[in-house]
Write a protein that holds these residues in place. Structure first.
Motif, PDB file in Angstrom:
ATOM      1  N   ALA A  83      11.094  -3.910   0.758  1.00  0.00           N
ATOM      2  CA  ALA A  83      12.186  -4.878   0.671  1.00  0.00           C
ATOM      3  C   ALA A  83      11.751  -6.205   1.263  1.00  0.00           C
ATOM      4  O   ALA A  83      11.030  -6.248   2.260  1.00  0.00           O
ATOM      5  CB  ALA A  83      13.408  -4.356   1.423  1.00  0.00           C
ATOM      6  N   VAL A 140      22.207  -2.095  -2.055  1.00  0.00           N
ATOM      7  CA  VAL A 140      20.936  -1.377  -2.169  1.00  0.00           C
ATOM      8  C   VAL A 140      21.250   0.115  -2.147  1.00  0.00           C
ATOM      9  O   VAL A 140      21.991   0.589  -1.286  1.00  0.00           O
ATOM     10  CB  VAL A 140      19.970  -1.758  -1.020  1.00  0.00           C
ATOM     11  CG1 VAL A 140      18.736  -0.864  -1.027  1.00  0.00           C
ATOM     12  CG2 VAL A 140      19.584  -3.228  -1.132  1.00  0.00           C
ATOM     13  N   GLU A 196      11.102   3.693  -0.385  1.00  0.00           N
ATOM     14  CA  GLU A 196      10.389   3.022   0.707  1.00  0.00           C
ATOM     15  C   GLU A 196       9.541   4.001   1.517  1.00  0.00           C
ATOM     16  O   GLU A 196       8.643   3.585   2.242  1.00  0.00           O
ATOM     17  CB  GLU A 196      11.363   2.259   1.602  1.00  0.00           C
ATOM     18  CG  GLU A 196      11.772   0.938   0.982  1.00  0.00           C
ATOM     19  CD  GLU A 196      11.949  -0.154   1.992  1.00  0.00           C
ATOM     20  OE1 GLU A 196      10.950  -0.820   2.328  1.00  0.00           O
ATOM     21  OE2 GLU A 196      13.090  -0.327   2.452  1.00  0.00           O
ATOM     22  N   HIS A 219      16.872  -1.868   8.456  1.00  0.00           N
ATOM     23  CA  HIS A 219      16.476  -3.169   7.918  1.00  0.00           C
ATOM     24  C   HIS A 219      17.252  -4.315   8.551  1.00  0.00           C
ATOM     25  O   HIS A 219      16.682  -5.372   8.809  1.00  0.00           O
ATOM     26  CB  HIS A 219      16.592  -3.168   6.392  1.00  0.00           C
ATOM     27  CG  HIS A 219      15.453  -2.480   5.742  1.00  0.00           C
ATOM     28  ND1 HIS A 219      15.316  -1.108   5.765  1.00  0.00           N
ATOM     29  CD2 HIS A 219      14.373  -2.961   5.100  1.00  0.00           C
ATOM     30  CE1 HIS A 219      14.196  -0.784   5.144  1.00  0.00           C
ATOM     31  NE2 HIS A 219      13.602  -1.884   4.736  1.00  0.00           N
ATOM     32  N   ILE A 263      18.581  -9.379  -1.318  1.00  0.00           N
ATOM     33  CA  ILE A 263      17.366  -8.675  -0.914  1.00  0.00           C
ATOM     34  C   ILE A 263      16.476  -8.529  -2.143  1.00  0.00           C
ATOM     35  O   ILE A 263      16.964  -8.255  -3.241  1.00  0.00           O
ATOM     36  CB  ILE A 263      17.704  -7.256  -0.379  1.00  0.00           C
ATOM     37  CG1 ILE A 263      18.693  -7.335   0.777  1.00  0.00           C
ATOM     38  CG2 ILE A 263      16.441  -6.486   0.010  1.00  0.00           C
ATOM     39  CD1 ILE A 263      18.236  -8.127   1.961  1.00  0.00           C
ATOM     40  N   CYS A 275      14.112  -6.178  -3.914  1.00  0.00           N
ATOM     41  CA  CYS A 275      13.687  -4.776  -3.953  1.00  0.00           C
ATOM     42  C   CYS A 275      12.480  -4.706  -4.870  1.00  0.00           C
ATOM     43  O   CYS A 275      12.587  -4.965  -6.072  1.00  0.00           O
ATOM     44  CB  CYS A 275      14.814  -3.895  -4.470  1.00  0.00           C
ATOM     45  SG  CYS A 275      16.242  -3.820  -3.379  1.00  0.00           S
TER      46      CYS A 275
END
Length: 130
Positions: free
Chosen positions: A36, A83, A91, A105, A122, A124
């Motif tokens: 991210a 998200v 991740e 995060h 964000i 991704c």
């Protein structure tokens, strides 16, 4: 501007030290296939464009040496609060829920001086090791 190696943009995961070493190892093992980014911190401040599908990035270790190369397979700009689990799991850092991912995060980016709200965009980024 991000560093380049052989004309290819460099991917430095996390902050230098233990975190970067851990994230690089997870990527090299195949456990980590996504990361991210925060536009204000990772792109705007460096005057860099968001990665695009098919782009290759040089993965560097904590000493700045080439550890591998990844190819971007998917890129989405998503509000932080949207998200999903698919991304959090990709991740590869052992998150147990999307809430766990968000908490981790939010704390990381706040430690970097950036407040993150549910509507904060964000990046991704999904990738595969090549």
């Amino acid at each position: 501007m991000w560093p380049r190696m052989d004309g290819i943009r460099v991917l430095e995961l996390g902050t230098p030290g233990e975190l970067r070493t851990e994230l690089t190892e997870l990527t090299l093992s195949g456990a980590k296939t996504a990361t991210a980014g925060l536009p204000a911190l990772d792109y705007d401040a460096e005057r860099e464009a968001v990665e695009h599908v098919g782009e290759r990035l040089v993965l560097v270790d904590d000493s700045g040496m080439r550890a591998g190369e990844v190819e971007v397979t998917r890129v989405e700009l998503v509000p932080f609060g949207e998200v999903g689990w698919e991304f959090a799991r990709a991740e590869g850092e052992g998150y147990t829920s999307v809430g766990h991912w968000r908490e981790s995060h939010r704390r990381y980016w706040e430690g970097q001086g950036c407040e993150v709200g549910d509507d904060t965009t964000i990046v991704c980024l999904w990738f595969r090791l090549v």
